[in-house]
Motif scaffolding. Sequence first.
Motif, PDB file in Angstrom:
ATOM      1  N   ARG A  23       0.843  -1.260   0.110  1.00 14.78           N
ATOM      2  CA  ARG A  23      -0.051   0.164  -0.110  1.00 14.78           C
ATOM      3  C   ARG A  23       0.960   1.243   0.093  1.00 14.78           C
ATOM      4  N   THR A  24       1.840   1.189   0.712  1.00 12.07           N
ATOM      5  CA  THR A  24       2.783   2.351   0.692  1.00 12.07           C
ATOM      6  C   THR A  24       3.531   2.743  -0.664  1.00 12.07           C
ATOM      7  N   ILE A  25       3.954   1.527  -1.198  1.00 10.48           N
ATOM      8  CA  ILE A  25       4.387   1.961  -2.623  1.00 10.48           C
ATOM      9  C   ILE A  25       3.583   2.169  -3.484  1.00 10.48           C
ATOM     10  N   GLU A  26       2.463   1.703  -3.585  1.00 13.69           N
ATOM     11  CA  GLU A  26       1.209   1.854  -4.470  1.00 13.69           C
ATOM     12  C   GLU A  26       0.288   3.028  -4.401  1.00 13.69           C
TER      13      GLU A  26
ATOM     14  N   ALA B  56      -3.022  -0.153   7.516  1.00 12.65           N
ATOM     15  CA  ALA B  56      -2.666   1.258   7.194  1.00 12.65           C
ATOM     16  C   ALA B  56      -1.105   1.262   6.554  1.00 12.65           C
ATOM     17  N   SER B  57      -0.970   2.316   5.761  1.00  9.96           N
ATOM     18  CA  SER B  57       0.481   2.623   4.947  1.00  9.96           C
ATOM     19  C   SER B  57       1.434   2.931   6.080  1.00  9.96           C
ATOM     20  N   GLN B  58       2.616   2.713   5.699  1.00 10.02           N
ATOM     21  CA  GLN B  58       3.630   3.162   6.349  1.00 10.02           C
ATOM     22  C   GLN B  58       4.482   4.463   6.021  1.00 10.02           C
ATOM     23  N   SER B  59       5.278   5.248   6.533  1.00 11.30           N
ATOM     24  CA  SER B  59       5.910   6.458   6.191  1.00 11.30           C
ATOM     25  C   SER B  59       7.024   6.301   5.004  1.00 11.30           C
ATOM     26  N   GLY B  60       6.788   6.724   3.916  1.00  6.07           N
ATOM     27  CA  GLY B  60       7.530   6.558   2.731  1.00  6.07           C
ATOM     28  C   GLY B  60       8.211   7.508   2.237  1.00  6.07           C
ATOM     29  N   GLN B  61       9.333   7.572   1.444  1.00  6.24           N
ATOM     30  CA  GLN B  61       9.964   8.651   0.553  1.00  6.24           C
ATOM     31  C   GLN B  61      10.523   8.166  -0.737  1.00  6.24           C
ATOM     32  N   ASP B  62      10.829   9.190  -1.370  1.00  3.38           N
ATOM     33  CA  ASP B  62      11.772   8.763  -2.780  1.00  3.38           C
ATOM     34  C   ASP B  62      10.729   7.611  -3.492  1.00  3.38           C
TER      35      ASP B  62
ATOM     36  N   VAL C 188       9.010   2.222 -15.153  1.00  5.32           N
ATOM     37  CA  VAL C 188       7.941   1.892 -16.359  1.00  5.32           C
ATOM     38  C   VAL C 188       7.901   0.470 -16.716  1.00  5.32           C
ATOM     39  N   GLY C 189       6.881  -0.047 -16.703  1.00  2.00           N
ATOM     40  CA  GLY C 189       6.370  -1.409 -17.514  1.00  2.00           C
ATOM     41  C   GLY C 189       6.670  -2.642 -16.317  1.00  2.00           C
ATOM     42  N   LYS C 190       7.297  -2.265 -15.325  1.00  2.00           N
ATOM     43  CA  LYS C 190       7.734  -3.378 -14.256  1.00  2.00           C
ATOM     44  C   LYS C 190       7.191  -3.250 -13.118  1.00  2.00           C
ATOM     45  N   GLY C 191       6.990  -1.906 -12.495  1.00  2.00           N
ATOM     46  CA  GLY C 191       6.536  -1.835 -11.044  1.00  2.00           C
ATOM     47  C   GLY C 191       6.853  -0.490 -10.526  1.00  2.00           C
ATOM     48  N   ALA C 192       7.170  -0.420  -9.029  1.00  5.28           N
ATOM     49  CA  ALA C 192       7.378   0.989  -8.420  1.00  5.28           C
ATOM     50  C   ALA C 192       8.382   0.772  -6.954  1.00  5.28           C
ATOM     51  N   SER C 193       8.852   1.798  -6.678  1.00  3.51           N
ATOM     52  CA  SER C 193       9.685   1.476  -5.440  1.00  3.51           C
ATOM     53  C   SER C 193       9.514   2.777  -4.543  1.00  3.51           C
ATOM     54  N   ALA C 194       9.796   2.431  -3.397  1.00  2.21           N
ATOM     55  CA  ALA C 194       9.959   3.511  -2.352  1.00  2.21           C
ATOM     56  C   ALA C 194      10.749   3.274  -1.260  1.00  2.21           C
ATOM     57  N   VAL C 195      11.167   4.117  -0.661  1.00  5.42           N
ATOM     58  CA  VAL C 195      12.221   3.977   0.561  1.00  5.42           C
ATOM     59  C   VAL C 195      11.368   4.003   1.870  1.00  5.42           C
ATOM     60  N   ILE C 196      11.104   2.968   2.606  1.00  2.00           N
ATOM     61  CA  ILE C 196      10.416   2.825   3.991  1.00  2.00           C
ATOM     62  C   ILE C 196      11.611   2.663   5.106  1.00  2.00           C
TER      63      ILE C 196
ATOM     64  N   THR D 148      14.924   2.662   6.193  1.00  2.00           N
ATOM     65  CA  THR D 148      16.258   3.192   5.606  1.00  2.00           C
ATOM     66  C   THR D 148      16.400   2.187   4.426  1.00  2.00           C
ATOM     67  N   GLU D 149      15.448   1.280   4.003  1.00  2.00           N
ATOM     68  CA  GLU D 149      15.599   0.298   2.994  1.00  2.00           C
ATOM     69  C   GLU D 149      14.662   0.469   1.676  1.00  2.00           C
ATOM     70  N   THR D 150      15.178   0.336   0.723  1.00  2.00           N
ATOM     71  CA  THR D 150      14.302   0.567  -0.574  1.00  2.00           C
ATOM     72  C   THR D 150      13.680  -0.770  -0.691  1.00  2.00           C
ATOM     73  N   PHE D 151      12.168  -0.697  -0.933  1.00  2.00           N
ATOM     74  CA  PHE D 151      11.287  -1.631  -1.001  1.00  2.00           C
ATOM     75  C   PHE D 151      10.718  -1.625  -2.679  1.00  2.00           C
ATOM     76  N   TYR D 152      10.585  -2.661  -3.227  1.00  2.00           N
ATOM     77  CA  TYR D 152       9.878  -2.751  -4.441  1.00  2.00           C
ATOM     78  C   TYR D 152       8.883  -3.683  -4.493  1.00  2.00           C
TER      79      TYR D 152
END
Length: 743
Positions: free
Chosen positions: A468-471, A492-498, A503-511, A513-517
């Motif tokens: 949810r946080t990423i999307e 609930a979603s978490q606090s994310g940034q960046d 494109v065509g594959k997905g999305a990412s966000a930093v939650i 200190t770690e980057t999640f995909y």
Amino acid sequence: MAEERKKEECCSGHQCGSEHTHAGKILTVLEPAAAEPESAGILSSQAVVYRVTGMDCSSCAKSLEKHMQTLPAVKEVNVNFSTGKMQLVADGLGEDAVVKEVAKAGYSAMLLTRGTAKAVPKTDQAGTALTTISGVLLALGFLGSLLPSISPLVVTVLYALSIMSGGYRPARSAFYSIKSGSLDMNVLMSVAAVGAALIGEWLEGATVVWLFSIGTLLQTKSIEKTRDSIRNLMDLAPPEAWVKEGESLSRKPVEDIAVGQVIVVKPGEKIPLDGVIVHGTSSVNQAPITGESIPVDKLVGDSVFAGSVNESGAVEIKVTKLVEDTAIARIIHLVEEAQEKKAPTQAFVDKFATIYTPIVLVLALLVIVFPPLLGLGTWGEWFYRALELLVVACPCALVISTPVAIVSAIGNAARNGVLIKGGTFLEKAGAITAIAFDKTGTLTEGKPQVAAVIEMEGSEDEVVSIARTIEERSSHPIAQAILTYAKQKQIASQSGQDFKAIVGKGASAVIGTETFYAGKPALFQELGVDLSAWQMKIESLQSEGNTLVVIGTATKLIGMIAVADTIREITVSAIGKLKAAGIEDIVMLTGDNEGTAKKVASQTGVNRYFAELLPQDKVEAVKRLQQEGKVVAMVGDGINDAPALASADLGIAMGGAGTDTAMETADIVLMADNLEKLPHTMKVSRKALSIIKQNIWFSIIVKLVALVLIFPGYLTLWLAVLSDTGAALLVILNSMRLLRMKD
């Protein structure tokens, strides 16, 4: 998703939109005459339209049409029996003059304008009074004949007055019919009555006239009832609305309200015009438009239709259509236009009648002349039999057998949220043996939903929370499905940034200190994550039609979310009812893979499916079914599936209430966006075909029996009239059963 992309390719490759029609070819909707040869009788927009009452047979319409054509001022005229309308193009012929000319032919006319469209023609009180007087005089004459004290001359005078009162209007109509070169029932009855009087059969003549008058009145009233089944839809929308101007409200006629104005509709009131809700929420009963039995919740931004009922909260609606352009106005227009189009059976019967009547007339003349010359009886006997033959000659019941059934069936369907475009398509629907469905948006919702959450290292809540946080910032349908699921589970979603979209594959966000995909399995393969332990599970889920969203980091997997389209709630029951109605093959056409198609087929109950189809492949699938000897209906959205819809014997579009294009493109339109009314449509169509066959055979048998009974002398003149008018009335009443047919 693959299917949706292929549909988009279809649109670009086949010019989707308002250019698709259902005559088996592609034509613009601006040229309906080209698309529908049956509508050739409908005149140009310059025509003035009158509603005509008193026509109880299609020969009446032809006689009136011929009469109007004799007037020098009339350029074009088309009188349609089914809808009771006359379209007229004339120079210098005012409304009063037209009404008088129609009255000469024995009918009543009323000009239809925007203001009088809802008006109901007055009851024919004069015709009822004359029929009553005729019956009273006939009864007095008959009673007088039983009393020795009453002079035979008085009895004859009473019979003569009965003939004159009851026969005045038929005789007047007969005069104008002969003048315009027509031979209708009025002519035949008038000749029979006069002939009976000439040979001294005054009782017979008076009985003929009175029975004919009674029959005509009953037929006219019954037919008007079938026509009113559609006209009554007009009364669903209120004539006035509360218009909001600033902070004040004023009551205005709907004809004076412009597009863009805001109207206020209170709880319990009918919505007067089509529009979009701009303030407030409510539950709206759309049954008059879509046939849906359950009210629909409406929020700001949702469309509403004139004639539907606002059941709960007060709403403010921004008008989007003028009164003559509302969904209900278009439905009424298209239905009445459909009722004017002759079905193949009706066209055949009309042609048969035009040959049959002159043949019997010639036969009547031969009956008068040859038997007496050959010494087989007196001139009086054979003249009487010839009169009987003239009465029997009118094929009124036969000619009326098809149009009343078609009008009734189309009217029934319209009141149940189904628009059938004409008698031809009604007959085709009744003959359907196989129905092919597009999958996405037809059998399924067309909106992805979360089907499963698979935890690998984290809990379900953790997997969904990270997803949810990423999307959360994405508008992609799959992202929206995950967000909806998270809200339903109150995760609930978490606090994310960046936040980043890949494109065509997905999305990412930093939650933290770690980057999640979150994305396709291929994204994690590119990141170097080992998927081998989960490969069989991934392939299994994908083969079942799921789209997978894998959640993890660049070094490990946390979980997967399987998203899939869902079966419509009504689909399974609708398909079950179609099978019960006798449809042999229920077929699904889809661009999805074999696994998805197999799963949906098993869940919905379809007999067969064709998977991994491009748009042109769907056309080939329809043709393959036709080559197997099936009469095929194709059900789709009316736009994206146009090539397959056009190839099928019958094209059925869904969701026509909110789409102008869908109402123009298909042969049959389901006004609601579901399959609930499709089984009812098939049942009505089959019942209509059955009733038409019953009517035709009954009419023919009655005529044959009457003809056989004439020559031995068993048939009297009044029995001949009774057989004709009685048969016509029974045919009408039999057809009217379609009006009362329910799911």
